[in-house]
Design an enzyme around this catalytic site. Structure first.
Site, mmCIF file in Angstrom:
data_model
loop_
_atom_site.group_PDB
_atom_site.id
_atom_site.type_symbol
_atom_site.label_atom_id
_atom_site.label_comp_id
_atom_site.label_asym_id
_atom_site.label_seq_id
_atom_site.Cartn_x
_atom_site.Cartn_y
_atom_site.Cartn_z
ATOM 1 N N ASP A 38 -19.424 13.532 -7.796
ATOM 2 C CA ASP A 38 -20.558 12.654 -7.466
ATOM 3 C C ASP A 38 -20.181 11.191 -7.237
ATOM 4 O OD1 ASP A 38 -22.285 14.714 -7.493
ATOM 5 O OD2 ASP A 38 -23.268 14.230 -9.393
ATOM 6 N N HIS A 243 6.398 0.098 -4.728
ATOM 7 C CA HIS A 243 4.960 0.361 -4.661
ATOM 8 C C HIS A 243 4.380 0.608 -6.053
ATOM 9 C CE1 HIS A 243 5.381 1.588 -0.163
ATOM 10 N NE2 HIS A 243 5.365 0.295 -0.336
ATOM 11 N N ASP A 260 2.015 -8.608 -5.763
ATOM 12 C CA ASP A 260 1.751 -8.421 -4.331
ATOM 13 C C ASP A 260 0.293 -8.002 -4.248
ATOM 14 O OD1 ASP A 260 1.540 -7.671 -1.687
ATOM 15 O OD2 ASP A 260 3.423 -6.545 -1.643
ATOM 16 N N ASP A 271 -2.039 -10.850 2.868
ATOM 17 C CA ASP A 271 -0.987 -10.075 2.181
ATOM 18 C C ASP A 271 0.005 -11.071 1.583
ATOM 19 O OD1 ASP A 271 0.793 -8.153 1.378
ATOM 20 O OD2 ASP A 271 1.348 -7.475 3.386
ATOM 21 N N HIS A 350 13.891 -2.834 2.088
ATOM 22 C CA HIS A 350 12.720 -2.712 2.977
ATOM 23 C C HIS A 350 12.826 -3.715 4.122
ATOM 24 C CE1 HIS A 350 10.862 -6.346 1.226
ATOM 25 N NE2 HIS A 350 11.116 -5.859 0.027
ATOM 26 N N HIS A 354 5.657 -7.038 8.794
ATOM 27 C CA HIS A 354 4.864 -6.082 9.578
ATOM 28 C C HIS A 354 3.685 -6.831 10.172
ATOM 29 C CE1 HIS A 354 2.110 -6.202 6.133
ATOM 30 N NE2 HIS A 354 3.187 -6.099 5.368
ATOM 31 N N HIS A 361 -1.156 -3.095 7.106
ATOM 32 C CA HIS A 361 -0.067 -2.731 8.031
ATOM 33 C C HIS A 361 -0.765 -2.514 9.366
ATOM 34 C CE1 HIS A 361 2.873 -1.290 4.667
ATOM 35 N NE2 HIS A 361 2.594 -2.569 4.604
ATOM 36 N N GLU A 384 8.515 -11.273 4.290
ATOM 37 C CA GLU A 384 8.539 -10.870 2.881
ATOM 38 C C GLU A 384 9.878 -10.313 2.417
ATOM 39 O OE1 GLU A 384 6.225 -7.241 2.111
ATOM 40 O OE2 GLU A 384 5.459 -7.391 4.141
ATOM 41 N N TYR A 388 16.116 -6.841 -5.360
ATOM 42 C CA TYR A 388 15.724 -5.986 -6.488
ATOM 43 C C TYR A 388 16.995 -5.406 -7.088
ATOM 44 C CZ TYR A 388 11.768 -6.302 -3.309
ATOM 45 O OH TYR A 388 10.814 -6.781 -2.443
ATOM 46 N N ARG A 406 10.185 -10.834 -4.798
ATOM 47 C CA ARG A 406 9.774 -10.843 -3.376
ATOM 48 C C ARG A 406 8.876 -12.053 -3.180
ATOM 49 N NH1 ARG A 406 8.192 -6.065 -2.979
ATOM 50 N NH2 ARG A 406 5.923 -6.122 -3.186
ATOM 51 N N GLU A 408 6.223 -13.419 -0.170
ATOM 52 C CA GLU A 408 5.586 -12.954 1.073
ATOM 53 C C GLU A 408 4.491 -13.910 1.524
ATOM 54 O OE1 GLU A 408 3.474 -9.183 0.704
ATOM 55 O OE2 GLU A 408 3.546 -8.929 2.883
HETATM 56 N N1 GLY Z 1 1.301 -5.221 0.425
HETATM 57 C C1 GLY Z 1 1.897 -4.329 1.311
HETATM 58 C C2 GLY Z 1 3.054 -4.914 1.962
HETATM 59 O O1 GLY Z 1 3.499 -5.971 1.580
HETATM 60 O O2 GLY Z 1 3.546 -4.404 2.929
HETATM 61 MN MN MN Z 2 3.370 -7.004 3.464
HETATM 62 MN MN MN Z 3 2.397 -7.356 0.363
#
Ligand code: GLY
Ligand code: MN
Ligand code: MN
Length: 438
Positions: A38, A243, A260, A271, A350, A354, A361, A384, A388, A406, A408
């Protein structure tokens, strides 16, 4: 600042113009998502559907038809009918009248009549623009309409001969942002920057990660915004999980915390990532790694310029990060060779950015044919870089282990160089320590 129906109409005008004559485009919004018994997830319209319609209700399909002659096109909106009882339980619906009066559709039909009413709109069109490959249900529905249209051949009807992915037009439109869209993204960025500033001001040793997340959510919510994606609040080695969203551990004295998190405003995302010391003071090792990431980030931002290709800021960042890792003794060898062999990926695994827009994204191709595409004015991209060091990385001195960083920001490519939308939240070691001490 909000977009008006005139703004959404201009987008439909541009789509119709690019479809060419005697064609039809069909775009559906997202389905509601079940969470548990529900209870649904809070509804968020499909970005491309909303981009063209400004219509935020679930269960809706927009159809745009161009004709053999003339520039006029017809915009049909299928949506939920008004229903007193359903509206008492679940809230207001625009209904068919509202679709025409408030949302400027030329005509509107009930969504439960979609299968019958849409087929005549497709008949004898030369091209059908549609988004296939998103959900099996919608793909099957499109197949059913085409089947019905084809069955009308003896009555003089036929299905469109060409099926074209509508994303090929809409994604490109969305990739380059208008001045108004940048304004909305600036608002989202300002609110997110305020949230990060508050997090820096309120964090204390032994606070739970989710309690710090709540401080961010307070700023998003009080500005009428929701998070643009699941917030990451990772203390210490949790920052090395890219993540990490559990956010359920205590923040420790002496650790860094990586946040983040950012909100969306009027369906436009920001972001932001910042990494700062839980106790307000960077240790020498944290500071050394942090400043490498910051140098890489500043250089990559500066490389986000018209004409440079999408990957260039990443290459700039990788070079600085790799040199920094060698200088500190985390990597050994020749910098160019370490880049060539991708040895840096042990610590930076990474990409550097993006597209950003209605989706965090965001849509838009990254390559044109074989080549990374060049930046153009109005594109918005994140920058970003990070480092790590895994907590169990035996190849480095123990003092570096478990540090994750990081930084960003969100960048608009402009004629005057990179414009940083997220500049309202500090990021040098000195600025962060000063803010946290005040
Ligand atoms: N927060 C998602 C990224 O930085 O791509
Ligand atoms: Mn990002
Ligand atoms: Mn991010």
């Amino acid at each position: 600042m909000k977009l008006t129906q005139a703004d959404f109409k201009k987008r439909r005008d541009r789509l119709a113009e690019q479809m060419g004559s005697n064609s039809v485009a069909v775009i559906a919004t997202r389905a509601e998502m079940y969470r548990n018994r529900d209870a649904d997830y809070k509804y968020r319209a499909d970005s491309s559907f909303y981009y063209l319609t400004g219509f935020a209700e679930p269960e809706a399909v927009a159809v745009i038809e161009t004709f053999a002659q003339g520039e006029a096109y017809r915009y049909t909106l299928f949506c939920r009918e008004r229903n007193r009882e359903m509206e008492i339980w679940n809230g207001y619906r625009a209904g068919l009248e509202g679709a025409v009066e408030q949302y400027h559709a030329d005509q509107a039909f009930a969504i439960h009549e979609l299968d019958q009413k849409i087929v005549p709109l497709l008949l004898n069109k030369s091209k059908l623009f549609v988004r296939l490959g998103q959900t099996k249900k919608f793909d099957a529905e499109v197949g059913g309409w085409l089947h019905k249209a084809k069955a009308m051949q003896r009555q003089g009807g036929d299905a469109p001969q060409q099926i074209i992915q509508i994303d090929s037009i809409i994604d490109e439109m969305r990739l380059k942002k208008s001045a108004q869209e940048i304004e909305l993204m600036q608002i989202a960025s300002n609110i997110s920057a305020e949230a990060h500033t508050r997090a820096m001001q309120t964090v204390k040793p032994d606070m739970m990660e989710y309690a710090l997340e709540a401080e961010l959510n307070y700023i998003f919510g009080k500005n009428g915004c929701v998070p643009a994606y699941n917030s990451i609040v990772g203390g210490g080695e949790n920052a090395c999980i890219l993540h990490y969203v559990e956010n359920n551990k205590p923040l420790k004295d002496g650790d860094l915390v990586l946040i983040d998190a950012a909100c969306e405003y009027e369906c436009y995302a920001s972001d932001i990532t910042r990494t700062f010391p839980v106790n307000g003071k960077f240790s020498p090792e944290q500071k050394a790694l942090y400043n490498i990431v910051l140098d890489a980030q500043l250089a990559a931002i500066d490389a986000t310029r018209i004409g440079n290709n999408y990957k260039y800021p990443h290459e700039v960042a990788v070079k600085i990060l790799t040199q920094g890792l060698v200088d500190l003794g985390l990597l050994q060898g020749d910098v160019d060779e370490l880049i060539e062999s991708e040895a840096f990926r042990q610590f930076f695994m990474h990409g550097t950015g993006h597209w950003l827009g209605m989706d965090v994204h965001d849509v838009g191709s990254y390559k044109i044919d074989e080549d990374w595409r060049a930046y153009e004015a109005g594109m918005v991209v994140t920058v970003e870089p990070g480092l790590y060091v895994a907590p169990d990385d035996e190849t480095v001195d123990a003092k570096w282990r478990g540090i994750g960083i990081r930084i960003e920001d969100d960048i608009v490519v402009t004629e005057n160089g990179p414009l940083v939308l997220t500049k309202n939240v500090v990021k040098t070691v000195e600025e962060i320590e000063q803010l946290m001490a005040s």
